[in-house]
Design a protein around this motif. Structure first.
Motif, PDB file in Angstrom:
ATOM      1  N   THR A 104      -0.455   8.976  -5.706  1.00 28.63           N
ATOM      2  CA  THR A 104      -0.837   8.556  -4.359  1.00 28.63           C
ATOM      3  C   THR A 104      -0.986   7.042  -4.363  1.00 28.63           C
ATOM      4  O   THR A 104      -1.620   6.484  -5.260  1.00 28.63           O
ATOM      5  N   LEU A 105      -0.387   6.401  -3.392  1.00 31.77           N
ATOM      6  CA  LEU A 105      -0.532   4.953  -3.235  1.00 31.77           C
ATOM      7  C   LEU A 105      -1.476   4.677  -2.069  1.00 31.77           C
ATOM      8  O   LEU A 105      -1.307   5.230  -0.980  1.00 31.77           O
ATOM      9  N   LEU A 106      -2.465   3.828  -2.303  1.00 39.47           N
ATOM     10  CA  LEU A 106      -3.446   3.451  -1.292  1.00 39.47           C
ATOM     11  C   LEU A 106      -3.379   1.940  -1.147  1.00 39.47           C
ATOM     12  O   LEU A 106      -3.611   1.220  -2.125  1.00 39.47           O
ATOM     13  N   GLY A 107      -3.017   1.464   0.044  1.00 35.82           N
ATOM     14  CA  GLY A 107      -2.821   0.032   0.200  1.00 35.82           C
ATOM     15  C   GLY A 107      -3.369  -0.523   1.490  1.00 35.82           C
ATOM     16  O   GLY A 107      -3.286   0.097   2.549  1.00 35.82           O
ATOM     17  N   ASN A 108      -3.924  -1.730   1.385  1.00 34.45           N
ATOM     18  CA  ASN A 108      -4.471  -2.468   2.521  1.00 34.45           C
ATOM     19  C   ASN A 108      -3.614  -3.701   2.778  1.00 34.45           C
ATOM     20  O   ASN A 108      -3.346  -4.460   1.847  1.00 34.45           O
ATOM     21  N   SER A 109      -3.142  -3.896   4.013  1.00 36.21           N
ATOM     22  CA  SER A 109      -2.450  -5.115   4.419  1.00 36.21           C
ATOM     23  C   SER A 109      -1.187  -5.327   3.566  1.00 36.21           C
ATOM     24  O   SER A 109      -0.267  -4.512   3.601  1.00 36.21           O
ATOM     25  N   LEU A 110      -1.120  -6.403   2.769  1.00 33.65           N
ATOM     26  CA  LEU A 110       0.018  -6.602   1.870  1.00 33.65           C
ATOM     27  C   LEU A 110       0.193  -5.398   0.954  1.00 33.65           C
ATOM     28  O   LEU A 110       1.322  -4.932   0.716  1.00 33.65           O
ATOM     29  N   GLY A 111      -0.916  -4.862   0.442  1.00 33.82           N
ATOM     30  CA  GLY A 111      -0.837  -3.682  -0.406  1.00 33.82           C
ATOM     31  C   GLY A 111      -0.238  -2.496   0.309  1.00 33.82           C
ATOM     32  O   GLY A 111       0.473  -1.683  -0.288  1.00 33.82           O
ATOM     33  N   GLY A 112      -0.507  -2.373   1.614  1.00 33.78           N
ATOM     34  CA  GLY A 112       0.100  -1.313   2.401  1.00 33.78           C
ATOM     35  C   GLY A 112       1.601  -1.491   2.524  1.00 33.78           C
ATOM     36  O   GLY A 112       2.364  -0.518   2.472  1.00 33.78           O
ATOM     37  N   ALA A 113       2.047  -2.733   2.683  1.00 34.22           N
ATOM     38  CA  ALA A 113       3.483  -3.014   2.751  1.00 34.22           C
ATOM     39  C   ALA A 113       4.159  -2.674   1.431  1.00 34.22           C
ATOM     40  O   ALA A 113       5.268  -2.119   1.406  1.00 34.22           O
ATOM     41  N   ILE A 114       3.500  -2.994   0.324  1.00 32.87           N
ATOM     42  CA  ILE A 114       4.059  -2.682  -0.997  1.00 32.87           C
ATOM     43  C   ILE A 114       4.142  -1.170  -1.188  1.00 32.87           C
ATOM     44  O   ILE A 114       5.141  -0.650  -1.705  1.00 32.87           O
ATOM     45  N   ALA A 115       3.101  -0.461  -0.757  1.00 24.69           N
ATOM     46  CA  ALA A 115       3.117   0.999  -0.843  1.00 24.69           C
ATOM     47  C   ALA A 115       4.267   1.568  -0.016  1.00 24.69           C
ATOM     48  O   ALA A 115       4.995   2.471  -0.468  1.00 24.69           O
ATOM     49  N   LEU A 116       4.459   1.064   1.193  1.00 22.05           N
ATOM     50  CA  LEU A 116       5.579   1.503   2.023  1.00 22.05           C
ATOM     51  C   LEU A 116       6.914   1.202   1.352  1.00 22.05           C
ATOM     52  O   LEU A 116       7.828   2.032   1.336  1.00 22.05           O
TER      53      LEU A 116
END
Length: 276
Positions: A104-116
């Motif tokens: 499972t990938l959990l990402g906020n902001s830039l981290g969300g873009a990386i997860a996507l």
């Protein structure tokens, strides 16, 4: 070598085949959740998620809280372009080095873009996505019209950031700035002075909205309607495009749902991880 005097917990290091050295915390046992923090001066996995991953560990999950390259205790090369492909490659290498076939990938902001980005490029590797105000859903010009991004660029460009400069910036992250802890400001100020100039000047994240229909995994998202860094309308794009998405929208909430609404965030995520 990593700085040993940063006011952050020190966990584990691994070196990718490229030579890039990454730092991460490894807490708990069970199904793996990789935590991907956001951008901004002084960011790290611990400073973004210190109020969250211990609850996940207690609930039976293994939490790998990564410092992205250019942040925290990880390497901060001054001769690379910090674009999405660079970050996704680092995350892919991180997973391969630790022999993690599916997470499972959990990402906020830039981290969300990386997860996507990883979920679109390597769908078999991602079991679920948890996203908080993810990047990658707008053109770069749209982000740079946001009040928080404009202020971040100005403050970082004025020179070394101390605690008071960090306070000015972090007050824009939250709807209620009284929730900012002094320890958080000290952590981020200490990291900020170690970050290279090219980190933010070379950062590029493409708009992935047109590819959201390719997402194969379930998505749980969160967005504060008072976000001053990332337009909350991105939630509508996710819901329209991703086949298996749900979003929690919160009023009186800025860019850091996991901080301002910690208990709700933790409960909602754990329910999603346990029950889908």
């Amino acid at each position: 070598m990593p700085r040993q005097d940063l006011p952050l917990p020190e966990g584990h290091y691994l070196t990718l085949p490229s030579g890039l050295r990454l730092h991460y915390l490894d807490e708990g046992e069970g199904p793996v959740v990789i935590w991907l923090h956001g951008s901004g001066p002084g960011a790290s996995g611990h400073s973004n998620f210190k109020g969250n991953y211990p609850a996940f560990a207690a609930a039976g999950f293994r939490n790998l809280v990564l410092d992205l390259p250019g942040f925290g205790r990880s390497d901060k090369p001054a001769d690379v372009d910090y674009d999405l492909a660079f970050f996704v490659a680092a995350l892919h290498g991180f997973m391969d080095t630790l022999d993690l076939p599916r997470v499972t990938l959990l990402g906020n902001s830039l981290g969300g873009a990386i997860a996507l980005g990883l979920a679109l490029d390597q769908p078999a590797r991602v079991e679920r996505l948890i996203l908080m105000a993810p990047g990658g859903l707008e053109e770069r010009e749209t982000y740079f019209r946001m009040e928080g991004i404009q202020r971040m660029v100005t403050i970082f460009g004025e020179g070394p950031m101390g605690v008071e400069e960090m306070r000015q910036l972090m007050s824009l992250q939250l709807y209620d700035a009284s929730q900012i802890e002094e320890a958080l400001l000290e952590e981020r100020a200490a990291v900020a002075v170690t970050q290279p100039d090219n980190l933010f000047s070379s950062m590029r994240v493409p708009n992935m909205t047109a590819r959201l229909g390719e997402l194969a995994c379930p998505v749980l998202g969160f967005w504060g309607i008072d976000d001053r860094f990332n337009p909350p309308g991105g939630a509508d794009k996710m819901l329209a495009g991703a086949p298996r998405a749900r979003f929690v929208m919160l009023n009186r909430c800025g860019h850091w749902v996991q901080v301002e609404h910690r208990d709700l965030f933790n409960r909602s995520c754990l329910d999603f991880l346990h029950h889908g």
